[in-house]
Write an enzyme that holds these catalytic residues in place. Sequence first.
Site, PDB file in Angstrom:
ATOM      1  N   CYS A 150      -0.445   3.386  -5.977  1.00 53.35           N
ATOM      2  CA  CYS A 150      -0.965   2.570  -5.774  1.00 53.35           C
ATOM      3  C   CYS A 150      -2.492   3.016  -4.736  1.00 53.35           C
ATOM      4  O   CYS A 150      -2.567   3.615  -4.242  1.00 53.35           O
ATOM      5  CB  CYS A 150      -0.414   1.507  -4.654  1.00 53.35           C
ATOM      6  SG  CYS A 150      -1.270   0.873  -3.428  1.00 53.35           S
ATOM      7  N   GLY A 201       2.819   2.622  -2.080  1.00 55.35           N
ATOM      8  CA  GLY A 201       3.406   2.537  -4.067  1.00 55.35           C
ATOM      9  C   GLY A 201       2.827   4.404  -3.864  1.00 55.35           C
ATOM     10  O   GLY A 201       1.269   4.358  -3.775  1.00 55.35           O
ATOM     11  N   GLY A 246       0.805  -0.870  -0.055  1.00 56.90           N
ATOM     12  CA  GLY A 246      -0.223   0.025  -0.108  1.00 56.90           C
ATOM     13  C   GLY A 246       0.601   1.078  -0.277  1.00 56.90           C
ATOM     14  O   GLY A 246      -0.134   2.405   0.094  1.00 56.90           O
TER      15      GLY A 246
HETATM   16  P1  5GP Z   1       6.423   3.591  -5.889  1.00 60.99           P
HETATM   17  O1  5GP Z   1       7.874   3.466  -5.876  1.00 60.99           O
HETATM   18  O2  5GP Z   1       6.051   4.268  -6.982  1.00 60.99           O
HETATM   19  O3  5GP Z   1       6.161   4.468  -4.596  1.00 60.99           O
HETATM   20  O4  5GP Z   1       6.082   2.605  -5.843  1.00 60.99           O
HETATM   21  C1  5GP Z   1       5.983   1.278  -6.406  1.00 60.99           C
HETATM   22  C2  5GP Z   1       5.757   0.013  -6.216  1.00 60.99           C
HETATM   23  O5  5GP Z   1       4.468   0.245  -5.964  1.00 60.99           O
HETATM   24  C3  5GP Z   1       5.626  -1.032  -7.322  1.00 60.99           C
HETATM   25  O6  5GP Z   1       7.279  -1.938  -7.108  1.00 60.99           O
HETATM   26  C4  5GP Z   1       4.966  -2.285  -7.007  1.00 60.99           C
HETATM   27  O7  5GP Z   1       5.029  -2.315  -5.634  1.00 60.99           O
HETATM   28  C5  5GP Z   1       3.790  -0.986  -6.073  1.00 60.99           C
HETATM   29  N1  5GP Z   1       2.254  -0.713  -7.806  1.00 60.99           N
HETATM   30  C6  5GP Z   1       2.981  -0.677  -8.549  1.00 60.99           C
HETATM   31  N2  5GP Z   1       1.923  -0.359  -8.875  1.00 60.99           N
HETATM   32  C7  5GP Z   1       0.748  -1.095  -8.203  1.00 60.99           C
HETATM   33  C8  5GP Z   1      -0.635  -1.048  -8.347  1.00 60.99           C
HETATM   34  O8  5GP Z   1      -1.392  -1.069  -9.303  1.00 60.99           O
HETATM   35  N3  5GP Z   1      -1.904  -1.451  -7.075  1.00 60.99           N
HETATM   36  C9  5GP Z   1      -0.916  -1.595  -5.991  1.00 60.99           C
HETATM   37  N4  5GP Z   1      -1.615  -1.822  -4.649  1.00 60.99           N
HETATM   38  N5  5GP Z   1       0.734  -1.470  -6.019  1.00 60.99           N
HETATM   39  C10 5GP Z   1       1.385  -1.016  -7.287  1.00 60.99           C
END
Ligand code: 5GP
Length: 346
Positions: A186, A183, A181
């Site tokens: 996300c 991300g 959660g």
């Molecule tokens: P960020 O670095 O952009 O904050 O987070 C990246 C991570 O978000 C990814 O490696 C993956 O674990 C998570 N993530 C990617 N796409 C999604 C999504 O559609 N839903 C959710 N719940 N998590 C995602």
Amino acid sequence: MRIEYDIKLGFKDVMIRPKRSTLKSRSEVNLEREFKFLHSPVVWRGIPIMAANMDTVGTFMMAQALSEKNLFTAIHKHYSMADWSVFLSNLPQGAENNIAVSTGTSLTDSKKLAKVFEINPNLKFICIDVANGYSEHFAHFVKQTRELYPEKVIIAGNVVTGEMVEELLLSGADIVKVGIGPGSVCTTRVKTGVGYPQLSAIIECADAAHGLGGQIISDGGCTSPGDIAKAFGAGADFVMLGGMLAGHDESGGEMIEKNGKPFRKFYGMSSSTAMEKHVGGVADYRASEGKTVEVAYKGPVEGTLQDILGGLRSTCTYVGASRLKELTKRTTFIRVNEQENRVYDS
Ligand code: 5GP
């Protein structure tokens, strides 16, 4: 029903306290680490920062750019076998040490994984990635994959609690991916109410993993080089980035122009955009758990990498860590109610 009253912390709840240091310059800081793994005999050396296995981040172009600087890329799972063949036939020197082949837990996914390894048996890392790493089926799949590939380094996730980290390591994972959660694209916490503040998840999961001789990746929630430093300070062995690496030349995602300015599309792998692209739509029993956004075009990723690595070296000099390896030991977090001064932010 039960309530846990311990406060769980995110990156925004803390800062790192500076400490007396003998380091004269950031250039004295070594960000490379060497890891031996719980199951695999592979030894990996590099800067433990990873591009996420999203099709707008973990691309072949990103892998090439990151590998040149000794950083890592989890390649997204939606490339065709033809794409893999082309990439592997031109594979730049050393890149095979710095990429993971991603897979889900379906039969189609595991057959494709086997085919990629047929083309290049020297690839070393497998990233078994599901949104919810708590299912019995998932641990079973990790176990089967370990039996099939005794020599490969297996990354498995995502989970956020120590007992599940232990279960996945005992099932055959070498590295457990931590984060539910946090991300940037996300929406799991909004759609389901489920999650765990990332800093506490790292602290608790690292403790569980290190106790067994495994490693963890902090996955998601980093919005600045300072957050990456906090993740390492909390005990993460690797840090995975999505949004911070999106929007570059090497990232995937459609280029768009708005008011004369360039943007790139960036979306979650469970967003309706991704599901329409890869599986023909959102199945009627589920909701999308990801956003679609447009990020300002950022140019080559090299500039962002310099910003990240420079920031991290600077953190190390503030606490007197001459190697990234020492950062956790030298980190004292202070609880705070403020972060940066935003008076000039528009
Ligand atoms: P960020 O670095 O952009 O904050 O987070 C990246 C991570 O978000 C990814 O490696 C993956 O674990 C998570 N993530 C990617 N796409 C999604 C999504 O559609 N839903 C959710 N719940 N998590 C995602």
